[in-house]
Design a protein around this motif. Structure first.
Motif, PDB file in Angstrom:
ATOM      1  N   LEU A  12       0.847  -1.201   0.000  1.00  0.00           N
ATOM      2  CA  LEU A  12       0.000   0.000   0.000  1.00  0.00           C
ATOM      3  C   LEU A  12       0.882   1.251   0.000  1.00  0.00           C
ATOM      4  O   LEU A  12       0.897   2.011   0.973  1.00  0.00           O
ATOM      5  N   PRO A  13       1.631   1.449  -1.109  1.00  0.00           N
ATOM      6  CA  PRO A  13       2.621   2.530  -1.107  1.00  0.00           C
ATOM      7  C   PRO A  13       2.035   3.927  -0.886  1.00  0.00           C
ATOM      8  O   PRO A  13       2.700   4.794  -0.346  1.00  0.00           O
ATOM      9  N   GLU A  14       0.779   4.121  -1.289  1.00  0.00           N
ATOM     10  CA  GLU A  14       0.202   5.479  -1.204  1.00  0.00           C
ATOM     11  C   GLU A  14      -0.507   5.743   0.120  1.00  0.00           C
ATOM     12  O   GLU A  14      -1.017   6.835   0.350  1.00  0.00           O
ATOM     13  N   VAL A  15      -0.618   4.717   0.959  1.00  0.00           N
ATOM     14  CA  VAL A  15      -1.488   4.869   2.136  1.00  0.00           C
ATOM     15  C   VAL A  15      -0.759   5.514   3.314  1.00  0.00           C
ATOM     16  O   VAL A  15       0.223   4.972   3.805  1.00  0.00           O
ATOM     17  N   PRO A  16      -1.250   6.673   3.768  1.00  0.00           N
ATOM     18  CA  PRO A  16      -0.628   7.321   4.933  1.00  0.00           C
ATOM     19  C   PRO A  16      -1.269   6.813   6.231  1.00  0.00           C
ATOM     20  O   PRO A  16      -2.200   6.008   6.197  1.00  0.00           O
ATOM     21  N   THR A  17      -0.794   7.309   7.380  1.00  0.00           N
ATOM     22  CA  THR A  17      -1.452   6.996   8.651  1.00  0.00           C
ATOM     23  C   THR A  17      -2.843   7.631   8.635  1.00  0.00           C
ATOM     24  O   THR A  17      -3.013   8.756   8.157  1.00  0.00           O
ATOM     25  N   SER A  18      -3.828   6.905   9.154  1.00  0.00           N
ATOM     26  CA  SER A  18      -5.214   7.375   9.133  1.00  0.00           C
ATOM     27  C   SER A  18      -5.338   8.776   9.737  1.00  0.00           C
ATOM     28  O   SER A  18      -4.735   9.086  10.769  1.00  0.00           O
ATOM     29  N   ILE A  19      -6.153   9.604   9.101  1.00  0.00           N
ATOM     30  CA  ILE A  19      -6.362  10.988   9.568  1.00  0.00           C
ATOM     31  C   ILE A  19      -6.889  11.009  11.008  1.00  0.00           C
ATOM     32  O   ILE A  19      -6.636  11.948  11.764  1.00  0.00           O
ATOM     33  N   PHE A  20      -7.618   9.944  11.394  1.00  0.00           N
ATOM     34  CA  PHE A  20      -8.186   9.928  12.755  1.00  0.00           C
ATOM     35  C   PHE A  20      -7.069   9.809  13.789  1.00  0.00           C
ATOM     36  O   PHE A  20      -7.089  10.461  14.827  1.00  0.00           O
ATOM     37  N   PHE A 121     -18.497   5.645  -3.047  1.00  0.00           N
ATOM     38  CA  PHE A 121     -18.913   7.041  -3.163  1.00  0.00           C
ATOM     39  C   PHE A 121     -18.002   7.927  -2.330  1.00  0.00           C
ATOM     40  O   PHE A 121     -17.760   7.641  -1.161  1.00  0.00           O
ATOM     41  N   LYS A 122     -17.512   8.989  -2.958  1.00  0.00           N
ATOM     42  CA  LYS A 122     -16.598   9.885  -2.245  1.00  0.00           C
ATOM     43  C   LYS A 122     -17.290  11.192  -1.905  1.00  0.00           C
ATOM     44  O   LYS A 122     -18.047  11.678  -2.729  1.00  0.00           O
ATOM     45  N   PRO A 123     -17.069  11.807  -0.715  1.00  0.00           N
ATOM     46  CA  PRO A 123     -16.119  11.360   0.287  1.00  0.00           C
ATOM     47  C   PRO A 123     -16.511  10.004   0.889  1.00  0.00           C
ATOM     48  O   PRO A 123     -17.679   9.772   1.178  1.00  0.00           O
ATOM     49  N   ALA A 124     -15.477   9.142   1.074  1.00  0.00           N
ATOM     50  CA  ALA A 124     -15.736   7.786   1.563  1.00  0.00           C
ATOM     51  C   ALA A 124     -14.963   7.530   2.849  1.00  0.00           C
ATOM     52  O   ALA A 124     -13.847   8.037   3.014  1.00  0.00           O
ATOM     53  N   TYR A 125     -15.548   6.728   3.699  1.00  0.00           N
ATOM     54  CA  TYR A 125     -14.855   6.299   4.917  1.00  0.00           C
ATOM     55  C   TYR A 125     -13.511   5.692   4.523  1.00  0.00           C
ATOM     56  O   TYR A 125     -13.404   5.021   3.496  1.00  0.00           O
ATOM     57  N   ASP A 126     -12.504   5.896   5.356  1.00  0.00           N
ATOM     58  CA  ASP A 126     -11.134   5.665   4.885  1.00  0.00           C
ATOM     59  C   ASP A 126     -10.701   4.219   4.709  1.00  0.00           C
ATOM     60  O   ASP A 126      -9.713   3.946   4.040  1.00  0.00           O
ATOM     61  N   CYS A 127     -11.427   3.255   5.277  1.00  0.00           N
ATOM     62  CA  CYS A 127     -10.903   1.874   5.201  1.00  0.00           C
ATOM     63  C   CYS A 127     -11.279   1.142   3.910  1.00  0.00           C
ATOM     64  O   CYS A 127     -10.707   0.100   3.600  1.00  0.00           O
ATOM     65  N   TYR A 128     -12.246   1.661   3.149  1.00  0.00           N
ATOM     66  CA  TYR A 128     -12.698   0.879   1.983  1.00  0.00           C
ATOM     67  C   TYR A 128     -11.591   0.715   0.933  1.00  0.00           C
ATOM     68  O   TYR A 128     -11.277  -0.402   0.505  1.00  0.00           O
ATOM     69  N   GLU A 129     -11.031   1.850   0.510  1.00  0.00           N
ATOM     70  CA  GLU A 129     -10.154   1.837  -0.663  1.00  0.00           C
ATOM     71  C   GLU A 129      -8.876   1.009  -0.449  1.00  0.00           C
ATOM     72  O   GLU A 129      -8.562   0.153  -1.286  1.00  0.00           O
ATOM     73  N   PRO A 130      -8.137   1.219   0.666  1.00  0.00           N
ATOM     74  CA  PRO A 130      -6.923   0.414   0.844  1.00  0.00           C
ATOM     75  C   PRO A 130      -7.217  -1.082   0.931  1.00  0.00           C
ATOM     76  O   PRO A 130      -6.420  -1.903   0.469  1.00  0.00           O
ATOM     77  N   THR A 131      -8.372  -1.418   1.511  1.00  0.00           N
ATOM     78  CA  THR A 131      -8.688  -2.855   1.654  1.00  0.00           C
ATOM     79  C   THR A 131      -9.010  -3.459   0.279  1.00  0.00           C
ATOM     80  O   THR A 131      -8.587  -4.582  -0.030  1.00  0.00           O
ATOM     81  N   ILE A 132      -9.712  -2.709  -0.542  1.00  0.00           N
ATOM     82  CA  ILE A 132      -9.997  -3.183  -1.909  1.00  0.00           C
ATOM     83  C   ILE A 132      -8.667  -3.442  -2.628  1.00  0.00           C
ATOM     84  O   ILE A 132      -8.460  -4.486  -3.244  1.00  0.00           O
ATOM     85  N   GLU A 133      -7.762  -2.459  -2.500  1.00  0.00           N
ATOM     86  CA  GLU A 133      -6.448  -2.539  -3.165  1.00  0.00           C
ATOM     87  C   GLU A 133      -5.635  -3.724  -2.682  1.00  0.00           C
ATOM     88  O   GLU A 133      -4.951  -4.394  -3.463  1.00  0.00           O
ATOM     89  N   LEU A 134      -5.699  -3.972  -1.384  1.00  0.00           N
ATOM     90  CA  LEU A 134      -4.923  -5.065  -0.778  1.00  0.00           C
ATOM     91  C   LEU A 134      -5.240  -6.405  -1.433  1.00  0.00           C
ATOM     92  O   LEU A 134      -4.398  -7.281  -1.519  1.00  0.00           O
ATOM     93  N   PHE A 135      -6.479  -6.555  -1.904  1.00  0.00           N
ATOM     94  CA  PHE A 135      -6.867  -7.828  -2.511  1.00  0.00           C
ATOM     95  C   PHE A 135      -6.852  -7.757  -4.040  1.00  0.00           C
ATOM     96  O   PHE A 135      -7.450  -8.597  -4.711  1.00  0.00           O
ATOM     97  N   GLY A 136      -6.184  -6.722  -4.559  1.00  0.00           N
ATOM     98  CA  GLY A 136      -5.974  -6.644  -6.009  1.00  0.00           C
ATOM     99  C   GLY A 136      -7.126  -5.995  -6.743  1.00  0.00           C
ATOM    100  O   GLY A 136      -7.137  -5.941  -7.972  1.00  0.00           O
ATOM    101  N   GLY A 137      -8.120  -5.524  -6.002  1.00  0.00           N
ATOM    102  CA  GLY A 137      -9.272  -4.893  -6.648  1.00  0.00           C
ATOM    103  C   GLY A 137      -8.964  -3.465  -7.062  1.00  0.00           C
ATOM    104  O   GLY A 137      -7.929  -2.896  -6.703  1.00  0.00           O
ATOM    105  N   LYS A 138      -9.887  -2.918  -7.847  1.00  0.00           N
ATOM    106  CA  LYS A 138      -9.696  -1.554  -8.337  1.00  0.00           C
ATOM    107  C   LYS A 138     -10.882  -0.711  -7.861  1.00  0.00           C
ATOM    108  O   LYS A 138     -12.040  -1.096  -8.067  1.00  0.00           O
TER     109      LYS A 138
END
Ligand code: PMP
Ligand code: GLN
Length: 385
Positions: A12-20, A121-138
């Protein structure tokens, strides 16, 4: 600690520490009133805490059954029956999870394969996108209307391809506080009918809904329910986000796949807390009072904010309120949120972090799950800006 000499490639090269985490740490460091991360700064009902204690003392301290204790699953099924007239089999269609985050992670792990497309749908809660990516999804992002956060269903339809595996919805919606209407759900139903597209419906704020609006659970719509994983969080409902307990509901065949992953992800979830929740959730007032409780807090916060230069429309659900600062400064929302925390001692969340390409609409998110005193004090400060 030096790392061994191997080219470690981040998944997850683009993922920073969660804003929360970032904003709560900054709030603590600067002793600011923390209206950033979504958690109550008051305790949950002493009766519930006593029930956890009782469960521990009476020996419920070893692994719970893998899908969760039956009495809790049964109580959830009863709640769904009573509130919405829908039937989930507690044996095969409900699993207790370590919060909604784990439920969402497990749903995506169980379903998403390489190159699958997932619409969010954006703005989106932060956990969806990195988790999709982790499993190779787009991730295919659909920006909500920047003014009222509604969905343009024609635009959604245009983005559906033969690679679309899933759509993720979230109502009531974090961070906007908007809620999906019956009309929205019917549009979604029409869109998904006769397709193989799955639905993940994140309903963690189910009971935090205001002004007489009714929560539109995917469970109410047959062509949605038959393909929906619904995720929920006790942390939001019973004021104990630190207990990290939630659940997932889905048709039996889908839940079977969910449990295959769940058993190797957490295996089972905190046992005494499940025992306590199973008892506590039997009293419907314990969750039905939540809407009016938070509506009062929203109204208090907004009445105190009337005199400020922030602009806002009352949140319809969740315990978040968006505030536009476009009349105050043209700083970026992140810079402004940081400055407010450091200099004025009020922490918030810049919502660009949830937007496509970090689109900055000059809006901050304030959490009003706080004591009346904290809300008054924070508003008093914000009115001086
Ligand atoms: N979905 C949304 C929209 C949330 O706001 C949150 C957290 N607050 C979660 C999921 C995760 O819930 P939990 O704390 O139970 O993991
Ligand atoms: N859901 C909470 C929020 O939106 C935060 C949860 C977290 O810190 N991961 O503020």
């Amino acid at each position: 600690m030096p790392m061994f000499n191997y080219p470690f490639r981040s998944k997850l090269p683009e993922v920073p520490t969660s804003i929360f985490a970032v904003m709560s740490a900054l709030a603590n460091q600067h002793n600011a009133i923390n209206l950033s991360q979504g958690f109550p700064n008051f305790n949950s009902d002493p009766k519930l805490i006593a029930l956890v204690n009782k469960a521990m003392v009476s020996g419920h301290n070893q692994y719970a059954p893998m899908p969760g204790i039956f009495s809790l699953r049964e109580a959830i099924a009863k709640k769904m029956e009573n509130l919405y007239g829908v039937s989930y089999n507690p044996e095969t269609e409900i699993t207790i999870t370590a919060g909604a985050t784990q439920a969402i992670f497990t749903v995506l792990a169980a379903t998403i394969k390489k190159n699958d497309e997932v619409l969010i749908f954006k703005p989106a809660y932060d956990c969806y996108e990195p988790t999709i990516e982790l499993f190779g999804g787009k991730t295919i992002a659909v920006q909500l209307d920047p003014e009222d956060f509604t969905i343009n269903w024609a635009a959604v339809k245009a983005l559906i391809t033969d690679k679309t595996k899933m759509i993720i919805i979230n109502t009531p919606h974090n961070p906007s506080g908007n809620v999906l209407s019956r009309e929205d759900m019917l549009q979604l139903e029409a869109l998904l009918k006769d397709t193989n597209i799955l639905l993940l419906s994140d309903e963690v704020y189910e009971h935090i809904i205001f002004d007489g609006e009714k929560h539109q659970t995917a469970a109410l719509y047959p062509a949605l329910a038959e393909r929906a994983f619904i995720t929920a969080s006790f942390g939001k409902t019973f004021h104990n986000t630190g207990w990290k307990t939630g659940y997932c509901m889905a048709p039996a065949e889908m839940m079977k796949e969910f449990r295959k992953v769940h058993q190797f992800n957490v295996f089972s979830v905190n046992h005494p807390i499940q025992v306590a929740l199973a008892e506590y959730i039997k009293t419907p007032e314990n969750y039905l009072e939540l809407g009016p409780f938070y509506q009062k807090k929203r109204d208090l916060f907004l009445s105190c904010m009337k005199a400020s230069r922030f602009e806002f429309k009352p949140s319809k659900g969740t315990y978040f309120q968006l505030m536009s600062f476009k009349n105050i400064t043209d700083e970026s929302d992140f810079d402004f949120a940081v400055r407010l925390t450091k200099e004025k001692k009020v922490a918030s969340i810049p919502i660009s972090v949830f937007n496509e390409q970090h689109y900055d609409t000059k809006v901050l998110r304030f959490c009003f799950a706080k004591t009346d005193e904290s809300l008054r004090k924070a508003a008093e400060i914000l009115c001086t800006i």
